[in-house]
Write a protein that holds these residues in place. Structure first.
Motif, mmCIF file in Angstrom:
data_model
loop_
_atom_site.group_PDB
_atom_site.id
_atom_site.type_symbol
_atom_site.label_atom_id
_atom_site.label_comp_id
_atom_site.label_asym_id
_atom_site.label_seq_id
_atom_site.Cartn_x
_atom_site.Cartn_y
_atom_site.Cartn_z
ATOM 1 N N ALA A 289 -35.962 32.355 -109.459
ATOM 2 C CA ALA A 289 -35.630 32.791 -110.763
ATOM 3 C C ALA A 289 -34.249 33.975 -110.696
ATOM 4 C CB ALA A 289 -36.561 33.610 -111.644
ATOM 5 N N THR A 290 -34.041 34.347 -109.469
ATOM 6 C CA THR A 290 -33.155 35.538 -109.211
ATOM 7 C C THR A 290 -32.053 34.997 -108.110
ATOM 8 O OG1 THR A 290 -34.674 36.433 -107.319
ATOM 9 C CG2 THR A 290 -34.954 37.445 -109.643
ATOM 10 N N THR A 291 -32.212 33.899 -107.716
ATOM 11 C CA THR A 291 -31.120 33.382 -106.738
ATOM 12 C C THR A 291 -30.838 32.043 -107.414
ATOM 13 O OG1 THR A 291 -32.538 32.345 -105.514
ATOM 14 C CG2 THR A 291 -32.174 34.611 -104.838
ATOM 15 N N GLY A 292 -29.745 31.447 -106.521
ATOM 16 C CA GLY A 292 -29.384 30.027 -106.930
ATOM 17 C C GLY A 292 -30.300 28.931 -106.393
ATOM 18 N N ALA A 293 -31.233 29.516 -105.879
ATOM 19 C CA ALA A 293 -32.147 28.422 -105.045
ATOM 20 C C ALA A 293 -32.977 27.615 -105.871
ATOM 21 C CB ALA A 293 -33.042 29.396 -104.208
ATOM 22 N N SER A 294 -33.329 26.425 -105.488
ATOM 23 C CA SER A 294 -34.135 25.426 -106.556
ATOM 24 C C SER A 294 -35.669 26.036 -106.152
ATOM 25 C CB SER A 294 -33.816 24.112 -105.909
ATOM 26 O OG SER A 294 -34.343 23.704 -104.826
ATOM 27 N N ALA A 295 -36.397 25.446 -107.127
ATOM 28 C CA ALA A 295 -37.990 25.826 -107.041
ATOM 29 C C ALA A 295 -38.440 25.146 -105.770
ATOM 30 C CB ALA A 295 -38.532 25.155 -108.299
ATOM 31 N N LEU A 296 -38.295 24.060 -105.359
ATOM 32 C CA LEU A 296 -38.408 23.660 -104.118
ATOM 33 C C LEU A 296 -38.088 24.351 -102.829
ATOM 34 C CD1 LEU A 296 -40.184 21.423 -102.374
ATOM 35 C CD2 LEU A 296 -37.630 20.189 -102.217
ATOM 36 N N ASP A 297 -36.752 24.854 -102.687
ATOM 37 C CA ASP A 297 -36.266 25.671 -101.673
ATOM 38 C C ASP A 297 -37.083 27.004 -101.703
ATOM 39 O OD1 ASP A 297 -34.464 23.606 -101.076
ATOM 40 O OD2 ASP A 297 -32.743 24.535 -102.197
ATOM 41 N N ALA A 298 -37.474 27.553 -102.916
ATOM 42 C CA ALA A 298 -37.866 29.122 -102.848
ATOM 43 C C ALA A 298 -39.285 28.968 -102.653
ATOM 44 C CB ALA A 298 -37.638 29.502 -104.399
ATOM 45 N N TYR A 299 -39.995 27.447 -102.974
ATOM 46 C CA TYR A 299 -41.655 27.662 -102.607
ATOM 47 C C TYR A 299 -41.798 27.380 -101.110
ATOM 48 C CZ TYR A 299 -45.694 25.150 -101.675
ATOM 49 O OH TYR A 299 -47.032 24.828 -100.989
ATOM 50 N N LEU A 300 -40.868 26.556 -100.519
ATOM 51 C CA LEU A 300 -40.888 26.349 -98.983
ATOM 52 C C LEU A 300 -40.482 27.687 -98.315
ATOM 53 C CD1 LEU A 300 -39.532 22.855 -98.854
ATOM 54 C CD2 LEU A 300 -41.919 23.428 -98.638
ATOM 55 N N ALA A 301 -39.612 28.499 -98.841
ATOM 56 C CA ALA A 301 -39.100 29.390 -98.127
ATOM 57 C C ALA A 301 -39.904 30.644 -98.022
ATOM 58 C CB ALA A 301 -37.643 29.996 -98.713
ATOM 59 N N THR A 302 -41.053 30.775 -99.105
ATOM 60 C CA THR A 302 -41.962 31.849 -99.146
ATOM 61 C C THR A 302 -43.204 31.571 -98.755
ATOM 62 O OG1 THR A 302 -42.303 31.402 -101.658
ATOM 63 C CG2 THR A 302 -40.514 33.153 -101.107
ATOM 64 N N THR A 303 -43.462 30.232 -98.391
ATOM 65 C CA THR A 303 -44.796 29.910 -97.929
ATOM 66 C C THR A 303 -45.233 30.831 -96.754
ATOM 67 O OG1 THR A 303 -44.625 27.647 -98.679
ATOM 68 C CG2 THR A 303 -46.085 27.757 -96.916
ATOM 69 N N PRO A 304 -46.616 31.424 -96.865
ATOM 70 C CA PRO A 304 -47.033 32.173 -95.858
ATOM 71 C C PRO A 304 -47.226 31.542 -94.471
ATOM 72 C CG PRO A 304 -48.828 31.839 -97.366
ATOM 73 C CD PRO A 304 -47.501 31.152 -97.766
ATOM 74 N N GLY A 305 -46.278 31.223 -93.666
ATOM 75 C CA GLY A 305 -46.594 30.704 -92.291
ATOM 76 C C GLY A 305 -46.495 29.129 -92.245
ATOM 77 N N GLY A 306 -47.350 28.690 -91.178
ATOM 78 C CA GLY A 306 -46.990 27.147 -91.135
ATOM 79 C C GLY A 306 -45.473 26.694 -90.985
ATOM 80 N N LEU A 307 -44.730 27.526 -90.183
ATOM 81 C CA LEU A 307 -43.256 27.354 -90.061
ATOM 82 C C LEU A 307 -42.904 25.973 -89.776
ATOM 83 C CD1 LEU A 307 -40.595 28.685 -90.001
ATOM 84 C CD2 LEU A 307 -40.881 29.063 -87.704
ATOM 85 N N TYR A 308 -43.591 25.141 -88.836
ATOM 86 C CA TYR A 308 -43.295 23.908 -88.716
ATOM 87 C C TYR A 308 -43.415 22.831 -89.682
ATOM 88 C CZ TYR A 308 -43.146 26.041 -83.790
ATOM 89 O OH TYR A 308 -42.716 26.540 -82.785
ATOM 90 N N ALA A 309 -44.523 23.032 -90.206
ATOM 91 C CA ALA A 309 -44.869 22.129 -91.432
ATOM 92 C C ALA A 309 -44.023 22.349 -92.645
ATOM 93 C CB ALA A 309 -46.301 22.436 -91.980
ATOM 94 N N VAL A 310 -43.552 23.411 -92.859
ATOM 95 C CA VAL A 310 -42.519 23.999 -93.806
ATOM 96 C C VAL A 310 -41.084 23.277 -93.555
ATOM 97 C CG1 VAL A 310 -41.231 25.809 -94.923
ATOM 98 C CG2 VAL A 310 -43.653 25.993 -94.640
ATOM 99 N N LEU A 311 -40.683 23.300 -92.323
ATOM 100 C CA LEU A 311 -39.337 22.987 -91.823
ATOM 101 C C LEU A 311 -39.407 21.412 -91.945
ATOM 102 C CD1 LEU A 311 -38.419 25.387 -88.969
ATOM 103 C CD2 LEU A 311 -37.849 25.435 -91.423
#
Length: 351
Positions: A289-311
């Protein structure tokens, strides 16, 4: 179990992981190699009497290849966009740390869990680094390890499906193969080797967290941004193998003895982890809501851990991998730097 029997055991798990990867790929599910490795490793970890582990050099090489794969995707325009949104990104990172502290306070309600153990068990991100630090600062490292990897498992299981069902990720839409882009697999192989062999030692020298991943990633990103990579990328078979190995490592990290040792803590721990995942998704909505990121990008960016799964999900689902990676890495650095201070503070306030 002898060395030969252990090797045969591991080979059987790898074959199962490959079969699952092919099945998940046919079903068009996101990150099939990562998820296939995870399922095969988890089944073996919980079913076997003796613990099985992927050899450390193989794990290190897989981390390095993942780092190169992601670093080669760095885009200057996206980095500039992150620079423009630096304040929301910084606030979301701080919010994740605050949520980790609150989660640790809730876990302390479990009898027998000390403040420092609760703090390390609930810190969101950097599971391997946090687990290593836990024992040195007086935490119960077994409880920390089980709950940290339980969080990773929850994230790995939830992220791909959530990305598709709630955020319209398109599996198979991200990335290109070395066959239709770049100079081909020989150059890609050389590029990957240079980045891994130079990046990991450099990161250790500079005391960068998770050097096996971040070192090659930074070298690959630097070469790509500097126009020195020639468009080379990690050959697709190597990339698939790397994500499969990472899935195996996470799955094999669970065993029956470890789960038995912290069985009484698991119900509350799982509830707190699910709450943390949901709260971080809320931070993702705020970031979108506060940046130009999509909902998908923001969700993946803030997921708490699981870096490899997120990437893997970001790369496979057509998300902005550079944005996701930048926010995740910023949080990873903050977590690993702040974890000892948070643990000490919670330990002293609990005494």
């Amino acid at each position: 179990m002898g060395r030969g029997a252990r090797a045969a055991d591991l080979a059987l798990v790898v074959v199962a992981a490959l079969a699952l990867t092919l099945a998940l790929d046919v079903l068009d599910l996101p990150a099939p190699a990562l998820f296939g490795g995870l399922l095969a490793g988890l089944a073996r970890g919980l079913a076997g009497r003796l613990r099985l582990a992927v050899p450390r050099p193989v794990t290190t090489a897989a981390q390095g290849l993942v780092g190169v794969s992601i670093g080669a995707l760095v885009d200057g325009a996206t980095l500039e966009a992150i620079g423009r949104d630096w304040l929301p990104v910084l606030l979301v990172t701080a919010g994740t740390l605050l949520l980790s502290v609150l989660a640790g306070l809730v876990l302390r309600l479990q009898p027998g869990v000390t403040p420092v153990t609760a703090a390390f068990a609930m810190v969101a991100g950097g599971a391997s680094g946090v687990t290593v630090m836990a024992g040195e600062l007086g935490a119960d490292d077994r409880t920390v390890a089980v709950l940290q990897y339980l969080r990773v498992l929850v994230v790995v299981v939830l992220v791909p499906g959530t990305a598709v069902t709630l955020f319209d990720a398109d599996p198979g839409s991200g990335g290109t193969t070395v066959d239709d882009a770049g100079p081909g697999w020989p150059a890609g192989l050389l590029f990957a080797a240079v980045c891994v062999l130079a990046g990991a030692p450099l990161a250790r020298l500079l005391r960068i967290p998770v050097p096996a991943l971040l070192g090659p990633m930074l070298v690959a990103a630097g070469l790509d941004l500097g126009g020195l990579s020639g468009g080379a990328a990690v050959p697709v078979p190597l990339e698939v193998a790397a994500f499969l190995v990472i899935g195996l490592v996470v799955g094999l990290g669970f065993d029956r003895d470890g789960l038995r040792a912290v069985a009484r803590t698991l119900p509350l721990g799982l509830a707190v982890i699910l709450g943390l995942v949901a709260a971080c998704a809320g931070l993702g909505a705020l970031l979108a809501a506060t940046t130009g990121a999509s909902a998908l990008d923001a969700y993946l960016a803030t997921t708490p851990g699981g870096l490899y799964a997120v990437l893997a999900t970001a790369r496979d689902g057509g998300a902005d991998v550079t944005f996701v990676l930048a926010v995740q890495v910023l949080r990873l650095f903050a977590v690993l730097l702040a974890a000892p201070l948070l643990a000490r503070w919670l330990r002293y306030t609990g005494e």
